[in-house]
Design a protein around this motif. Structure first.
Motif, PDB file in Angstrom:
ATOM      1  N   GLY A   1      -3.276 -15.013 -25.865  1.00  0.00           N
ATOM      2  CA  GLY A   1      -2.103 -15.563 -25.217  1.00  0.00           C
ATOM      3  C   GLY A   1      -2.358 -16.829 -24.422  1.00  0.00           C
TER       4      GLY A   1
ATOM      5  N   LYS B   1      -3.410 -17.263 -21.525  1.00  0.00           N
ATOM      6  CA  LYS B   1      -2.850 -17.170 -20.174  1.00  0.00           C
ATOM      7  C   LYS B   1      -3.928 -17.243 -19.107  1.00  0.00           C
ATOM      8  CE  LYS B   1      -2.606 -12.157 -19.781  1.00  0.00           C
ATOM      9  NZ  LYS B   1      -1.719 -11.027 -19.558  1.00  0.00           N
TER      10      LYS B   1
ATOM     11  N   ALA C   1       1.586 -16.137 -17.756  1.00  0.00           N
ATOM     12  CA  ALA C   1       1.849 -16.056 -19.190  1.00  0.00           C
ATOM     13  C   ALA C   1       2.625 -17.268 -19.694  1.00  0.00           C
ATOM     14  CB  ALA C   1       2.632 -14.783 -19.500  1.00  0.00           C
ATOM     15  N   ILE C   2       2.380 -17.618 -20.950  1.00  0.00           N
ATOM     16  CA  ILE C   2       3.123 -18.674 -21.624  1.00  0.00           C
ATOM     17  C   ILE C   2       4.231 -18.025 -22.443  1.00  0.00           C
ATOM     18  CG2 ILE C   2       2.992 -20.484 -23.377  1.00  0.00           C
ATOM     19  CD1 ILE C   2       0.012 -20.777 -22.600  1.00  0.00           C
ATOM     20  N   ALA C   3       5.438 -18.569 -22.345  1.00  0.00           N
ATOM     21  CA  ALA C   3       6.566 -18.074 -23.128  1.00  0.00           C
ATOM     22  C   ALA C   3       6.980 -19.159 -24.132  1.00  0.00           C
ATOM     23  CB  ALA C   3       7.736 -17.726 -22.219  1.00  0.00           C
TER      24      ALA C   3
ATOM     25  N   GLN D   1      10.489 -12.564 -22.533  1.00  0.00           N
ATOM     26  CA  GLN D   1       9.144 -12.007 -22.636  1.00  0.00           C
ATOM     27  C   GLN D   1       9.049 -10.879 -23.662  1.00  0.00           C
ATOM     28  OE1 GLN D   1       7.128 -14.306 -21.487  1.00  0.00           O
ATOM     29  NE2 GLN D   1       5.922 -12.913 -20.282  1.00  0.00           N
TER      30      GLN D   1
ATOM     31  N   ASN E   1       8.273 -12.505 -26.930  1.00  0.00           N
ATOM     32  CA  ASN E   1       7.254 -13.538 -26.799  1.00  0.00           C
ATOM     33  C   ASN E   1       5.989 -13.154 -27.566  1.00  0.00           C
ATOM     34  OD1 ASN E   1       6.060 -15.894 -25.944  1.00  0.00           O
ATOM     35  ND2 ASN E   1       5.397 -15.031 -24.001  1.00  0.00           N
TER      36      ASN E   1
ATOM     37  N   SER F   1       2.350 -14.684 -26.990  1.00  0.00           N
ATOM     38  CA  SER F   1       1.476 -14.260 -25.893  1.00  0.00           C
ATOM     39  C   SER F   1       0.511 -13.150 -26.300  1.00  0.00           C
ATOM     40  CB  SER F   1       2.317 -13.793 -24.700  1.00  0.00           C
ATOM     41  OG  SER F   1       2.970 -12.586 -25.008  1.00  0.00           O
ATOM     42  N   LYS F   2       0.717 -12.579 -27.471  1.00  0.00           N
ATOM     43  CA  LYS F   2      -0.143 -11.488 -27.936  1.00  0.00           C
ATOM     44  C   LYS F   2      -1.181 -11.943 -28.962  1.00  0.00           C
ATOM     45  CE  LYS F   2       3.695  -8.332 -27.177  1.00  0.00           C
ATOM     46  NZ  LYS F   2       4.610  -9.288 -26.591  1.00  0.00           N
TER      47      LYS F   2
END
Length: 186
Positions: free
Chosen positions: A17, A19, A43-45, A51, A54, A57-58
């Protein structure tokens, strides 16, 4: 986990992600993201702010540049991502330390032959008091103060989070754009 530092900060970035999970003051070892139960990190969206949707992010990102005070991670579309978001893209997030600032740059390239709509945001969990101004937010607790500023993002606080977001943007075919967010130790 990728770690960068200078005489004022140590920043840790998770490749899953891209992040930021730790923002530590080197003067007193205080973690701005790890204190008071804020363990989620920043976190980046993308490509939507929601979210729950999103998926970016994974995904594992690839480190493409690493120095003592900067790290850049990239993610390129895949056949699986194209099923969810039917565009060819490349994103790169760079975390760079310069003096008392952490500059976070998000580079987006639309490699498709069509216009690409998207939203972009950073979500930072907080449990501090905040003071909002135009394009900036100041956060403070008993002993620490940081500022967050950007001319590319709308900054707001809600539900113990700072949200730096764009409205939906349309990136022309075969074009690119940078977005920047700055965190300053005060």
């Amino acid at each position: 986990m990728q770690t960068i530092d200078n005489s004022l900060f140590q920043v840790s970035v998770d490749e899953n992600g891209a992040k930021m999970v730790h923002l530590v003051s080197e003067t007193d070892n205080y973690d701005f993201l790890g204190e008071n139960g804020t363990k989620e990190g920043m976190a980046i969206a993308f490509p939507v702010i929601d979210q729950d949707q999103n998926w970016i992010s994974k995904l594992p990102w690839t480190v493409v540049d690493k120095g003592d005070t900067r790290v850049s991670l990239t993610l390129i579309d895949t056949p699986e991502s194209y099923k969810v978001f039917p565009y060819h893209f490349e994103v790169m997030t760079t975390y760079a330390l310069e003096g008392n600032q952490v500059e976070i740059t998000f580079y987006l390239k639309n490699s498709s032959h069509k216009e690409m709509p998207f939203s972009l945001g950073f979500v930072l969990p907080i449990s501090w008091s905040s003071d909002e101004g135009i394009n900036q937010i100041s956060l403070s607790n008993e002993n620490h103060t940081i500022g967050i500023a950007s001319t590319d993002f709308k900054l707001s606080t809600a539900d113990n989070k700072i949200i730096a977001s764009t409205n939906e943007v349309k990136l022309e075919a075969e074009s690119d754009r940078n977005f920047t967010l700055t965190i300053t130790l005060k």
